[in-house]
Design an enzyme around this catalytic site. Structure first.
Site, mmCIF file in Angstrom:
data_model
loop_
_atom_site.group_PDB
_atom_site.id
_atom_site.type_symbol
_atom_site.label_atom_id
_atom_site.label_comp_id
_atom_site.label_asym_id
_atom_site.label_seq_id
_atom_site.Cartn_x
_atom_site.Cartn_y
_atom_site.Cartn_z
ATOM 1 N N TYR A 44 -3.216 -6.803 -15.028
ATOM 2 C CA TYR A 44 -4.109 -7.490 -15.970
ATOM 3 C C TYR A 44 -5.520 -7.089 -15.539
ATOM 4 C CZ TYR A 44 0.079 -9.971 -17.198
ATOM 5 O OH TYR A 44 1.356 -10.259 -17.619
ATOM 6 N N ALA A 50 6.463 14.424 5.345
ATOM 7 C CA ALA A 50 5.249 14.920 4.684
ATOM 8 C C ALA A 50 4.830 16.233 5.329
ATOM 9 C CB ALA A 50 4.126 13.903 4.804
ATOM 10 N N ALA A 89 11.243 9.957 1.451
ATOM 11 C CA ALA A 89 11.973 9.579 2.663
ATOM 12 C C ALA A 89 12.159 10.764 3.617
ATOM 13 C CB ALA A 89 13.325 9.002 2.280
ATOM 14 N N ASP A 104 -0.988 4.105 0.983
ATOM 15 C CA ASP A 104 -2.336 3.803 1.491
ATOM 16 C C ASP A 104 -2.326 3.775 3.023
ATOM 17 O OD1 ASP A 104 -2.905 3.425 -1.186
ATOM 18 O OD2 ASP A 104 -2.536 1.265 -1.061
HETATM 19 O O1 KDG Z 1 -1.077 1.677 -3.333
HETATM 20 C C1 KDG Z 1 -0.998 0.307 -3.607
HETATM 21 C C2 KDG Z 1 -1.751 0.038 -4.856
HETATM 22 O O2 KDG Z 1 -1.048 0.549 -5.946
HETATM 23 C C3 KDG Z 1 -1.940 -1.420 -5.065
HETATM 24 O O3 KDG Z 1 -2.634 -1.974 -3.992
HETATM 25 C C4 KDG Z 1 -2.635 -1.785 -6.322
HETATM 26 O O4 KDG Z 1 -4.533 -0.357 -6.358
HETATM 27 C C5 KDG Z 1 -3.543 -0.749 -6.886
HETATM 28 C C6 KDG Z 1 -3.149 -0.213 -8.175
HETATM 29 O O5 KDG Z 1 -4.062 0.049 -8.946
HETATM 30 O O6 KDG Z 1 -1.975 -0.034 -8.434
#
Ligand code: KDG
Length: 294
Positions: A101, A223, A220, A249
């Site tokens: 939202y 990288a 999984a 992140d």
């Molecule tokens: O990587 C996690 C993000 O997806 C989450 O924290 C929310 O930033 C966000 C998003 O826009 O999805």
């Protein structure tokens, strides 16, 4: 400052059962890819700024105190005319469903004029993502400005961060062109496939050949980091996955923390993989402060 992370953070509502009347209950947390990276960097002891905008509302107040409480310096505009965005995470054995939202939120009004404040912190690194580039035209212009106008010596880091609700054919080329301007890029093979039809590490490298370091995440498996004609692979640690959102992140933050310490790329990969593993086991986007500091 070691880093300025620029982008929207939303109030994250995680379902937690129902009350006696059967009404759903939610735990409120923070959700925002760039502030997640900032929190991880701060927990690693790095001076870090989060630059964004929030509504003048209860969620805005909560996000500010929660992120500042993590030791992150918040450089935030309060917008009395626009709300703080909200997002719901609905964990499901078939994959987490995410609902946003966020249309016309305070952070969607971020724009190129925010760049001057970012440079004012004289950051060693500026971090943005494909999410910020997708929330509005002005936020996209800010990302472009940060990538184009970074002062010499400031590392521009960019996480592609494909989200099906935000990305598609309409902005695939834009995200590609932004990624090509960064110094360090994070991109999952699955993300590259969804955006550009690339299905291998080599195909991603062909698409994004310019960054000094390209990190291609292989789910999984692990990288691969590619730099100057060399590449290094790090397998992912075997961990039980409770809920994956936010792990990317953590990966970026673990990697960037070591990169800022001039560590060799294999060490950066290992640190990213380790930190990502700690997020896979929690329902929120970041582990509670105590468990990550333990
Ligand atoms: O990587 C996690 C993000 O997806 C989450 O924290 C929310 O930033 C966000 C998003 O826009 O999805």
């Amino acid at each position: 400052m070691d880093a300025v992370c620029v982008g929207e953070t939303m109030a994250l509502l995680i379902p937690e059962g129902t009350d006696d009347t059967g009404a759903p209950r939610f735990r409120t947390d923070i959700g925002g890819t760039e502030s997640n990276v900032a929190v991880h960097l701060s927990r690693a002891g790095r001076p870090v700024v989060w630059r964004s905008a929030l509504g003048d509302d209860v969620f805005g107040e909560f996000l500010l105190s929660r992120i500042a409480g993590e030791g992150v310096r918040c450089s935030v505009r309060t917008d009395p005319r626009r709300p703080t965005a909200v997002y719901f995470k609905e964990p499901n054995p078939k994959g987490t469903r995410v609902r946003y939202y966020r249309r016309d939120s305070a952070a969607s009004a971020l724009g190129p004029e925010d760049a001057a404040d970012v440079w004012g912190f004289r950051p060693r690194l500026v971090h943005t993502t494909g999410i910020t580039a997708a929330i509005s035209d002005t936020a996209q212009a800010l990302v472009a400005e940060l990538l184009r106008e970074a002062p010499t010596g400031t590392l521009r880091t960019f996480d592609v961060n494909f989200r099906s609700a935000l990305h598609g054919e309409h902005n695939a080329e834009t995200i590609l062109s932004l990624a090509r301007q960064a110094d360090v890029v994070f991109c999952g093979v699955d993300e590259a496939e969804s955006l550009w039809g690339a299905t291998s590490v080599d195909a991603v490298r062909e698409l994004i050949p310019t960054p000094r370091v390209l990190v291609v995440k292989q789910g999984a498996e692990g990288a691969t980091a590619i730099s100057g004609g060399n590449s290094w692979f790090e397998p992912a640690p075997a961990v039980e996955v409770l809920e994956p959102v936010g792990a990317g992140d953590a990966f970026a933050a673990g990697f960037l923390d070591r990169l800022l310490a001039d560590a060799p790329l294999p060490d950066c990969l290992a640190a990213g993989a380790h930190l990502a593993g700690t997020v896979l086991g929690v329902a929120g986007d970041i582990p509670p402060a105590t468990s990550s500091r333990a």
